[in-house]
Design a protein around this motif. Structure first.
Motif, PDB file in Angstrom:
ATOM      1  N   PRO A  77       0.814  -1.227   0.000  1.00 47.58           N
ATOM      2  CA  PRO A  77       0.000   0.000   0.000  1.00 47.58           C
ATOM      3  C   PRO A  77       0.842   1.270   0.000  1.00 47.58           C
ATOM      4  N   GLU A  78       1.990   1.228   0.677  1.00 49.36           N
ATOM      5  CA  GLU A  78       2.834   2.433   0.739  1.00 49.36           C
ATOM      6  C   GLU A  78       3.502   2.751  -0.603  1.00 49.36           C
ATOM      7  N   ASN A  79       3.419   1.819  -1.563  1.00 44.86           N
ATOM      8  CA  ASN A  79       3.982   2.068  -2.894  1.00 44.86           C
ATOM      9  C   ASN A  79       2.970   2.704  -3.848  1.00 44.86           C
ATOM     10  N   ILE A  80       1.793   3.018  -3.337  1.00 41.72           N
ATOM     11  CA  ILE A  80       0.807   3.757  -4.125  1.00 41.72           C
ATOM     12  C   ILE A  80       1.008   5.230  -3.810  1.00 41.72           C
ATOM     13  N   LEU A  81       1.546   5.962  -4.771  1.00 39.75           N
ATOM     14  CA  LEU A  81       1.874   7.376  -4.589  1.00 39.75           C
ATOM     15  C   LEU A  81       0.715   8.212  -5.117  1.00 39.75           C
ATOM     16  N   LEU A  82       0.192   9.083  -4.268  1.00 35.46           N
ATOM     17  CA  LEU A  82      -1.055   9.786  -4.573  1.00 35.46           C
ATOM     18  C   LEU A  82      -0.796  11.249  -4.925  1.00 35.46           C
ATOM     19  N   GLU A  83      -1.186  11.612  -6.143  1.00 29.52           N
ATOM     20  CA  GLU A  83      -1.080  13.000  -6.588  1.00 29.52           C
ATOM     21  C   GLU A  83      -2.300  13.782  -6.102  1.00 29.52           C
ATOM     22  N   PRO A  84      -2.096  14.927  -5.455  1.00 29.91           N
ATOM     23  CA  PRO A  84      -3.240  15.723  -5.004  1.00 29.91           C
ATOM     24  C   PRO A  84      -3.911  16.486  -6.141  1.00 29.91           C
ATOM     25  N   CYS A  85      -3.179  16.669  -7.259  1.00 35.03           N
ATOM     26  CA  CYS A  85      -3.734  17.370  -8.420  1.00 35.03           C
ATOM     27  C   CYS A  85      -2.982  16.886  -9.661  1.00 35.03           C
ATOM     28  N   ARG A  86      -3.512  17.177 -10.833  1.00 36.01           N
ATOM     29  CA  ARG A  86      -2.891  16.717 -12.072  1.00 36.01           C
ATOM     30  C   ARG A  86      -1.819  17.702 -12.510  1.00 36.01           C
ATOM     31  N   CYS A  92       4.989  13.706 -11.938  1.00 36.86           N
ATOM     32  CA  CYS A  92       4.656  12.327 -11.569  1.00 36.86           C
ATOM     33  C   CYS A  92       5.918  11.468 -11.513  1.00 36.86           C
ATOM     34  N   ILE A  93       6.737  11.555 -12.554  1.00 39.61           N
ATOM     35  CA  ILE A  93       7.959  10.751 -12.631  1.00 39.61           C
ATOM     36  C   ILE A  93       9.005  11.244 -11.637  1.00 39.61           C
ATOM     37  N   ALA A  94       9.089  12.560 -11.452  1.00 43.67           N
ATOM     38  CA  ALA A  94      10.047  13.101 -10.482  1.00 43.67           C
ATOM     39  C   ALA A  94       9.720  12.606  -9.075  1.00 43.67           C
ATOM     40  N   TYR A  95       8.453  12.675  -8.678  1.00 35.21           N
ATOM     41  CA  TYR A  95       8.046  12.205  -7.360  1.00 35.21           C
ATOM     42  C   TYR A  95       8.419  10.743  -7.172  1.00 35.21           C
ATOM     43  N   ALA A  96       8.048   9.895  -8.135  1.00 35.62           N
ATOM     44  CA  ALA A  96       8.358   8.464  -8.018  1.00 35.62           C
ATOM     45  C   ALA A  96       9.866   8.228  -7.962  1.00 35.62           C
ATOM     46  N   THR A 234       7.642   8.288   5.616  1.00 37.34           N
ATOM     47  CA  THR A 234       7.132   8.609   6.958  1.00 37.34           C
ATOM     48  C   THR A 234       5.670   9.018   6.866  1.00 37.34           C
ATOM     49  N   ASP A 235       5.028   9.199   8.023  1.00 36.81           N
ATOM     50  CA  ASP A 235       3.615   9.584   8.018  1.00 36.81           C
ATOM     51  C   ASP A 235       3.411  11.045   7.614  1.00 36.81           C
ATOM     52  N   LYS A 236       4.502  11.777   7.396  1.00 38.73           N
ATOM     53  CA  LYS A 236       4.391  13.170   6.941  1.00 38.73           C
ATOM     54  C   LYS A 236       4.419  13.294   5.416  1.00 38.73           C
ATOM     55  N   GLU A 237       4.710  12.171   4.726  1.00 41.15           N
ATOM     56  CA  GLU A 237       4.909  12.250   3.282  1.00 41.15           C
ATOM     57  C   GLU A 237       3.680  12.784   2.546  1.00 41.15           C
ATOM     58  N   GLN A 238       2.513  12.173   2.774  1.00 40.04           N
ATOM     59  CA  GLN A 238       1.333  12.558   2.007  1.00 40.04           C
ATOM     60  C   GLN A 238       0.938  14.006   2.271  1.00 40.04           C
ATOM     61  N   GLU A 239       0.973  14.393   3.525  1.00 38.79           N
ATOM     62  CA  GLU A 239       0.601  15.763   3.878  1.00 38.79           C
ATOM     63  C   GLU A 239       1.513  16.780   3.186  1.00 38.79           C
ATOM     64  N   THR A 240       2.811  16.465   3.134  1.00 37.91           N
ATOM     65  CA  THR A 240       3.758  17.379   2.513  1.00 37.91           C
ATOM     66  C   THR A 240       3.587  17.408   0.994  1.00 37.91           C
ATOM     67  N   ILE A 241       3.375  16.230   0.399  1.00 39.54           N
ATOM     68  CA  ILE A 241       3.127  16.164  -1.047  1.00 39.54           C
ATOM     69  C   ILE A 241       1.864  16.957  -1.385  1.00 39.54           C
ATOM     70  N   THR A 243       0.802  19.528  -0.095  1.00 43.75           N
ATOM     71  CA  THR A 243       1.096  20.954  -0.025  1.00 43.75           C
ATOM     72  C   THR A 243       1.964  21.426  -1.183  1.00 43.75           C
ATOM     73  N   CYS A 244       2.997  20.629  -1.525  1.00 42.95           N
ATOM     74  CA  CYS A 244       4.010  21.149  -2.452  1.00 42.95           C
ATOM     75  C   CYS A 244       3.863  20.669  -3.901  1.00 42.95           C
ATOM     76  N   PHE A 245       3.057  19.643  -4.155  1.00 43.66           N
ATOM     77  CA  PHE A 245       2.974  19.087  -5.507  1.00 43.66           C
ATOM     78  C   PHE A 245       2.471  20.134  -6.509  1.00 43.66           C
ATOM     79  N   ALA A 246       1.536  20.956  -6.069  1.00 42.70           N
ATOM     80  CA  ALA A 246       0.951  21.963  -6.961  1.00 42.70           C
ATOM     81  C   ALA A 246       1.956  23.037  -7.368  1.00 42.70           C
ATOM     82  N   GLU A 247       3.093  23.124  -6.651  1.00 45.98           N
ATOM     83  CA  GLU A 247       4.132  24.101  -7.007  1.00 45.98           C
ATOM     84  C   GLU A 247       4.812  23.730  -8.325  1.00 45.98           C
ATOM     85  N   CYS A 248       4.724  22.459  -8.705  1.00 43.34           N
ATOM     86  CA  CYS A 248       5.420  21.988  -9.902  1.00 43.34           C
ATOM     87  C   CYS A 248       4.722  22.478 -11.165  1.00 43.34           C
TER      88      CYS A 248
END
Length: 351
Positions: A77-86, A92-96, A234-241, A243-248
């Motif tokens: 389950p932890e290998n499912i990386l969730l994008e908060p926005c498109r 997508c590839i950079a995050y992975a 860590t348990d902070k990963e999703q929360e941080t992603i 917040t910052c994913f939309a900056e890309c």
């Protein structure tokens, strides 16, 4: 094999196969071919023997997490990386890539879309293994080029330099340039030459190579994911992603990296590939009867009909007479009957 990783990009929300596919359940999660496995499950299956299940990663939209877990129970389950926005394929590839680097700095990675099909799985695996060996020994980025069988205007093309292959692998050549989707005249010209290949959007590289490429060609994006190294896993990963994913910047990996990097290679291949982007491509890639009809469904009778694609997997009896060149599809009490030549207007018709 322990350092081989697979990244499946599964965030698409398109509904090209409406009514079979919807935004709630896009085509990657549908048994499009009527074989008992969805497209993403078939993608997962064809990489067996190439990488371990614990090294499979899926990058997807948040709303598809449960579908991924349901359809790929072998995955962690932890290998499912969730994008908060498109944000297209580059973020997508950079995050992975950085997420994998945090776990396995020696990783060798294949990136693939989730919704393509391959007819010859054994040849596919041979090509992927050969390319992985090449990228594990070099700083090269490899993309797969499909041998074109028709003047296709729906795919981008790769122009290869076939004058000399790589000394390390005689099947791999340098890329001269990437070409946008052409018009019919240009596609016909490409087909007449032997050094143009369809761009399948399948990439192979070492994690160090791709991370370095992002640092050089996309420094702002690389800083976003580099700064998250301490919190991956860590348990902070999703929360941080979140917040910052939309900056890309929203940009494809083709524009962001492939068209800029120097050590870009192509491995020409022929294993019966299709991106299944249209009902017409589904007709082309499924079995036909003597009259050119492709039927996916068990309770269908056809009379005096030719060159149709029929997808009616619900249990209703379907009888068709006198159609030529049509789509007939039914799902969830929705019925589509449309000329194949007009399928680009399906969304417009359905609204």
């Amino acid at each position: 094999m322990s350092n081989n990783h697979l990244v499946i990009m599964a965030g698409g929300v398109g509904s090209r196969f409406w009514p079979m596919s919807t935004e709630e359940r896009p085509k990657q999660f549908i048994d499009v071919l009527g074989v008992g496995r969805s497209l993403i499950q078939l993608t997962f299956d064809r990489f067996k023997g190439i990488c371990d299940p614990e090294n499979v990663w899926v990058v997807t939209n948040k709303k598809y997490k449960d579908l991924i877990m349901e359809q790929l129970p072998e995955m962690k389950p932890e290998n499912i990386l969730l994008e908060p926005c498109r944000r297209n394929t580059a973020p997508c590839i950079a995050y992975a890539s950085w997420r994998i680097k945090a776990q396995d700095p020696k990783a060798n990675i294949v990136v693939t879309p989730s919704d393509h099909i391959v007819a010859d799985t054994e040849e596919f695996r041979r090509v992927i293994k050969s390319s992985l060996k090449f990228t594990s020994e070099t700083d090269a980025i490899v993309t797969l080029g499909m041998k074109p069988s028709r003047p296709e205007t729906g795919y981008g093309y790769i122009q290869a330099d076939l004058s000399a292959s790589s000394p390390r692998n005689k099947e791999i050549f340098r890329v001269d340039s990437f070409k946008e989707k052409p018009d019919l005249q240009t596609a016909t010209k490409y087909l007449q030459q032997n050094n143009y290949f369809w761009n399948a959007g399948i990439f192979i590289w070492s994690v160090e190579t791709i991370v370095n490429a992002f640092r050089v060609y996309q420094p702002a994006m690389s800083r976003v994911f580099e700064n998250l190294m301490p919190i991956y896993g860590t348990d902070k990963e999703q929360e941080t992603i979140d917040t910052c994913f939309a900056e890309c910047e929203s940009i494809s990996v083709d524009y962001a990296i492939m068209e800029k990097a120097e050590e870009i290679f192509v491995c020409p291949a022929d294993f019966g590939w299709s991106d299944l982007g249209t009902w017409g491509s589904l007709l082309m890639n499924t079995r036909h009867d003597l009259y050119g009809n492709s039927v996916i469904g068990e309770n269908v009778k056809i009379f005096e009909s030719h060159n149709n694609i029929i997808n009616t997997t619900d249990k209703k009896k379907v009888v068709i007479q006198g159609l030529d060149g049509y789509i007939v599809a039914e799902k969830n009490d929705m019925l589509l009957i449309c000329k194949l030549s007009e399928e680009q207007r399906i969304k417009q018709f359905a609204e």
